[in-house]
Scaffold this motif. Structure first.
Motif, PDB file in Angstrom:
ATOM      1  N   THR A 164       0.797  -1.227   0.000  1.00 44.95           N
ATOM      2  CA  THR A 164       0.000   0.000   0.000  1.00 44.95           C
ATOM      3  C   THR A 164       0.832   1.280   0.000  1.00 44.95           C
ATOM      4  OG1 THR A 164      -0.162  -0.098   2.415  1.00 44.95           O
ATOM      5  CG2 THR A 164      -1.953  -1.113   1.141  1.00 44.95           C
ATOM      6  N   THR A 165       2.096   1.211   0.372  1.00 46.55           N
ATOM      7  CA  THR A 165       2.936   2.417   0.350  1.00 46.55           C
ATOM      8  C   THR A 165       4.407   2.023   0.294  1.00 46.55           C
ATOM      9  OG1 THR A 165       3.417   4.548   1.390  1.00 46.55           O
ATOM     10  CG2 THR A 165       3.153   2.653   2.843  1.00 46.55           C
ATOM     11  N   ASP A 166       5.212   2.929  -0.267  1.00 46.60           N
ATOM     12  CA  ASP A 166       6.636   2.639  -0.482  1.00 46.60           C
ATOM     13  C   ASP A 166       6.815   1.298  -1.199  1.00 46.60           C
ATOM     14  OD1 ASP A 166       7.763   4.982   0.576  1.00 46.60           O
ATOM     15  OD2 ASP A 166       7.573   4.212   2.613  1.00 46.60           O
ATOM     16  N   CYS A 167       5.972   1.082  -2.187  1.00 46.14           N
ATOM     17  CA  CYS A 167       5.997  -0.196  -2.900  1.00 46.14           C
ATOM     18  C   CYS A 167       7.194  -0.265  -3.852  1.00 46.14           C
ATOM     19  CB  CYS A 167       4.703  -0.380  -3.685  1.00 46.14           C
ATOM     20  SG  CYS A 167       3.227  -0.344  -2.636  1.00 46.14           S
ATOM     21  N   PRO A 168       7.767  -1.427  -4.043  1.00 51.68           N
ATOM     22  CA  PRO A 168       8.913  -1.553  -4.941  1.00 51.68           C
ATOM     23  C   PRO A 168       8.515  -1.337  -6.396  1.00 51.68           C
ATOM     24  CG  PRO A 168       8.193  -3.709  -4.191  1.00 51.68           C
ATOM     25  CD  PRO A 168       7.413  -2.701  -3.403  1.00 51.68           C
ATOM     26  N   VAL A 169       9.429  -0.792  -7.156  1.00 55.07           N
ATOM     27  CA  VAL A 169       9.233  -0.572  -8.587  1.00 55.07           C
ATOM     28  C   VAL A 169      10.540  -0.896  -9.302  1.00 55.07           C
ATOM     29  CG1 VAL A 169       7.411   1.183  -8.422  1.00 55.07           C
ATOM     30  CG2 VAL A 169       9.805   1.886  -8.300  1.00 55.07           C
ATOM     31  N   LYS A 170      10.456  -1.151 -10.595  1.00 54.18           N
ATOM     32  CA  LYS A 170      11.664  -1.313 -11.405  1.00 54.18           C
ATOM     33  C   LYS A 170      11.345  -0.982 -12.850  1.00 54.18           C
ATOM     34  CE  LYS A 170      11.103  -6.392 -11.532  1.00 54.18           C
ATOM     35  NZ  LYS A 170      11.790  -7.666 -11.224  1.00 54.18           N
ATOM     36  N   SER A 171      12.382  -0.826 -13.631  1.00 51.69           N
ATOM     37  CA  SER A 171      12.198  -0.426 -15.027  1.00 51.69           C
ATOM     38  C   SER A 171      11.598  -1.565 -15.838  1.00 51.69           C
ATOM     39  CB  SER A 171      13.525  -0.006 -15.636  1.00 51.69           C
ATOM     40  OG  SER A 171      14.366  -1.133 -15.815  1.00 51.69           O
ATOM     41  N   LEU A 172      10.978  -1.197 -16.958  1.00 48.36           N
ATOM     42  CA  LEU A 172      10.418  -2.222 -17.842  1.00 48.36           C
ATOM     43  C   LEU A 172      11.524  -3.139 -18.354  1.00 48.36           C
ATOM     44  CD1 LEU A 172       8.019  -3.425 -19.353  1.00 48.36           C
ATOM     45  CD2 LEU A 172       8.370  -1.704 -21.134  1.00 48.36           C
ATOM     46  N   ALA A 173      12.681  -2.566 -18.677  1.00 50.49           N
ATOM     47  CA  ALA A 173      13.804  -3.388 -19.147  1.00 50.49           C
ATOM     48  C   ALA A 173      14.210  -4.420 -18.107  1.00 50.49           C
ATOM     49  CB  ALA A 173      14.991  -2.496 -19.508  1.00 50.49           C
ATOM     50  N   ASP A 174      14.147  -4.044 -16.837  1.00 46.92           N
ATOM     51  CA  ASP A 174      14.495  -4.985 -15.766  1.00 46.92           C
ATOM     52  C   ASP A 174      13.485  -6.130 -15.683  1.00 46.92           C
ATOM     53  OD1 ASP A 174      16.793  -3.670 -15.064  1.00 46.92           O
ATOM     54  OD2 ASP A 174      15.878  -2.536 -13.425  1.00 46.92           O
ATOM     55  N   TYR A 175      12.196  -5.807 -15.861  1.00 54.76           N
ATOM     56  CA  TYR A 175      11.179  -6.871 -15.883  1.00 54.76           C
ATOM     57  C   TYR A 175      11.475  -7.859 -17.018  1.00 54.76           C
ATOM     58  CZ  TYR A 175       7.894  -4.574 -12.628  1.00 54.76           C
ATOM     59  OH  TYR A 175       7.278  -4.020 -11.528  1.00 54.76           O
ATOM     60  N   VAL A 176      11.763  -7.310 -18.202  1.00 50.40           N
ATOM     61  CA  VAL A 176      12.028  -8.151 -19.370  1.00 50.40           C
ATOM     62  C   VAL A 176      13.265  -9.015 -19.131  1.00 50.40           C
ATOM     63  CG1 VAL A 176      12.628  -8.138 -21.825  1.00 50.40           C
ATOM     64  CG2 VAL A 176      10.892  -6.560 -20.966  1.00 50.40           C
ATOM     65  N   ALA A 177      14.345  -8.396 -18.645  1.00 52.18           N
ATOM     66  CA  ALA A 177      15.588  -9.133 -18.423  1.00 52.18           C
ATOM     67  C   ALA A 177      15.425 -10.203 -17.348  1.00 52.18           C
ATOM     68  CB  ALA A 177      16.701  -8.154 -18.045  1.00 52.18           C
ATOM     69  N   PHE A 178      14.737  -9.866 -16.259  1.00 56.04           N
ATOM     70  CA  PHE A 178      14.555 -10.809 -15.158  1.00 56.04           C
ATOM     71  C   PHE A 178      13.834 -12.068 -15.625  1.00 56.04           C
ATOM     72  CE2 PHE A 178      12.068 -12.530 -11.614  1.00 56.04           C
ATOM     73  CZ  PHE A 178      13.056 -12.712 -10.659  1.00 56.04           C
ATOM     74  N   ASN A 179      12.909 -11.896 -16.564  1.00 53.74           N
ATOM     75  CA  ASN A 179      12.126 -13.024 -17.067  1.00 53.74           C
ATOM     76  C   ASN A 179      12.707 -13.631 -18.343  1.00 53.74           C
ATOM     77  OD1 ASN A 179       9.523 -13.242 -15.353  1.00 53.74           O
ATOM     78  ND2 ASN A 179       9.703 -11.048 -15.713  1.00 53.74           N
ATOM     79  N   ASN A 180      13.920 -13.204 -18.719  1.00 51.26           N
ATOM     80  CA  ASN A 180      14.567 -13.696 -19.943  1.00 51.26           C
ATOM     81  C   ASN A 180      13.628 -13.581 -21.137  1.00 51.26           C
ATOM     82  OD1 ASN A 180      17.041 -14.520 -18.683  1.00 51.26           O
ATOM     83  ND2 ASN A 180      15.928 -16.262 -17.825  1.00 51.26           N
ATOM     84  N   ALA A 181      12.959 -12.444 -21.232  1.00 51.41           N
ATOM     85  CA  ALA A 181      11.947 -12.237 -22.253  1.00 51.41           C
ATOM     86  C   ALA A 181      12.460 -11.301 -23.355  1.00 51.41           C
ATOM     87  CB  ALA A 181      10.669 -11.680 -21.618  1.00 51.41           C
ATOM     88  N   GLN A 182      11.574 -11.002 -24.304  1.00 49.28           N
ATOM     89  CA  GLN A 182      11.964 -10.169 -25.441  1.00 49.28           C
ATOM     90  C   GLN A 182      11.131  -8.893 -25.563  1.00 49.28           C
ATOM     91  OE1 GLN A 182      11.262 -13.665 -26.037  1.00 49.28           O
ATOM     92  NE2 GLN A 182      13.424 -14.091 -25.710  1.00 49.28           N
ATOM     93  N   VAL A 183       9.876  -8.942 -25.123  1.00 46.48           N
ATOM     94  CA  VAL A 183       8.963  -7.817 -25.349  1.00 46.48           C
ATOM     95  C   VAL A 183       8.220  -7.494 -24.054  1.00 46.48           C
ATOM     96  CG1 VAL A 183       7.012  -6.971 -26.721  1.00 46.48           C
ATOM     97  CG2 VAL A 183       8.664  -8.536 -27.758  1.00 46.48           C
ATOM     98  N   GLY A 184       7.972  -6.226 -23.811  1.00 41.72           N
ATOM     99  CA  GLY A 184       7.231  -5.834 -22.619  1.00 41.72           C
ATOM    100  C   GLY A 184       6.567  -4.486 -22.796  1.00 41.72           C
ATOM    101  N   VAL A 185       5.526  -4.254 -22.015  1.00 42.68           N
ATOM    102  CA  VAL A 185       4.827  -2.968 -22.015  1.00 42.68           C
ATOM    103  C   VAL A 185       4.445  -2.642 -20.573  1.00 42.68           C
ATOM    104  CG1 VAL A 185       2.482  -3.913 -22.325  1.00 42.68           C
ATOM    105  CG2 VAL A 185       3.022  -1.611 -23.201  1.00 42.68           C
TER     106      VAL A 185
END
Length: 392
Positions: free
Chosen positions: A191-212
């Motif tokens: 509900t507050t001070d929630c973690p965030v990260k860049s879209l590129a980090d989401y893609v890289a963490f999941n070994n993926a190719q495309v993200g939005v």
């Protein structure tokens, strides 16, 4: 003699590298042109974005590889650099503001090499190649430029007498190797001070190719978010953990629509999370497992009908021209659409123009981000509490 030693040391290095996995070898050789020295001198290009090798074949084949895998760049960027940034090392740049001239950025010196006509391009690429044995080359997976799982395009369209620039990543849901992921930076409700990260980090963490980018949230850019920093209200299924974040919001009629993908990549679009009910009910009703799901308002297209006039919108959504992101479904394909300057109403009209069967609005403005095969097409924008990711 010097050339002999260069090739000798390349062979020694590659022989040692062959003891590691293919991904490691491809990572070392990304962006390089490889010459298969113990066969018939076949040339291959290791594409930096997917770490696969593409056969250059004849001059016309090599030229087609350049067009398919080339990265669009401005004329000023290409002309003003003598030593190029590491981010484009090994890539093929296409001058989008001129006549589409192609330049190869050699990883060895990060200088540009004009590829010209097919025969010239083929000759230059072979001159810049490195020798490799067939045994080591076989460790790098082969790519296919005719694979249409992911397609990206930018185009200009006119809707209701207004011109828009749209950027679209298309994902083929029938691809047997496709996996859809909805991911959250937090593993639990926050509900507050929630973690965030860049879209590129989401893609890289999941070994993926495309993200939005995903749902609306409360970024630190707004003072009224001080108490609920980076909080997002909407339910999002965490594919990693197999659970719905903000599941308690599913029961409220004000939560809005939800888009769900089952284990076979089949999409389900519910105008209300109340109709969806919950994960257990859905999986029992449809005899399947959820792979990914995200909720956000408003719905744009429902069963091929533009329903934006029936949706609850605030003044900013109605009147402010800004980046707008949306996700559409049509003919067993997902369309990630980002418009550079539009209202949410404009986005709905654009989705209608594109003949979408279903479409949902995503966060926009400073949160808009579209990542495709190693490059931001829009963004990076703000760091995000959730995102939608596609991988092979």
């Amino acid at each position: 003699m010097e050339k002999f030693f260069v090739i000798f040391f390349i062979f020694i290095g590659l022989t040692l590298a062959s003891q590691s996995n293919a991904a490691s070898l491809a990572s070392v050789l990304k962006g390089k042109i490889l010459l298969q020295t113990d066969a018939h001198g076949e040339a291959w290009y290791v594409y930096p974005n997917d770490l696969k090798r593409y056969f250059l074949g004849r001059p016309d084949d090599a030229f087609m590889i350049m067009i398919k895998l080339g990265l669009g760049a401005t004329h000023s960027f290409i002309s003003s650099n003598t030593i190029f940034p590491i981010s484009v090392s090994g890539k093929i740049l296409l001058d989008v503001e001129s006549h589409g001239e192609a330049y190869y950025i050699n990883p060895k010196d990060r200088k540009k090499y004009y590829l010209g006509r097919p025969a010239d391009a083929f000759s230059i690429m072979r001159q810049l190649s490195l020798g490799i044995t067939t045994a080591n080359l076989s460790l790098i997976p082969v790519g296919d430029i005719n694979d249409t799982t992911f397609i990206y395009e930018q185009k200009q369209i006119t809707v209701n007498a207004e011109t828009f620039i749209i950027k679209v990543a298309t994902i083929d849901l029938t691809s047997p190797s496709l996996k859809i992921i909805t991911d959250t930076a937090s593993d639990n409700n926050c509900t507050t001070d929630c973690p965030v990260k860049s879209l590129a980090d989401y893609v890289a963490f999941n070994n993926a190719q495309v993200g939005v980018n995903g749902s609306y949230f409360c970024p630190t850019a707004y003072s009224y978010c001080a108490i609920t920093k980076n909080y997002f209200f909407y339910p999002v299924y965490n594919s990693r953990l197999g659970k719905m974040i903000n599941e308690d919001q599913l029961k409220w009629p004000t939560t809005g629509p939800i888009l769900v993908f089952d284990a076979s990549n089949h999409p389900y679009f519910f105008l209300s999370t109340q109709t969806f009910k919950d994960v257990v009910t859905f999986e029992k009703t449809y005899n399947t497992k959820i792979q990914a799901a995200i909720s956000n308002k408003p719905a744009l297209i429902y069963n091929s009908v533009n329903i934006i006039n029936t949706q609850e919108l605030d003044d900013k959504q109605r009147t402010i021209k800004s980046y707008r992101s949306g996700l559409g479904i049509k003919n067993n394909k997902v369309y990630l659409v980002v418009v550079t300057s539009a209202t949410v109403i404009d986005l709905a009209n654009i989705m209608e123009f594109l003949n979408m069967e279903q479409a949902i609005n995503l966060d926009g403005g400073g949160s808009s981000a579209l990542y495709y095969q190693g490059t931001y097409k829009v963004g990076p924008g703000r760091n995000l509490p959730n995102a939608i990711i596609f991988k092979k």
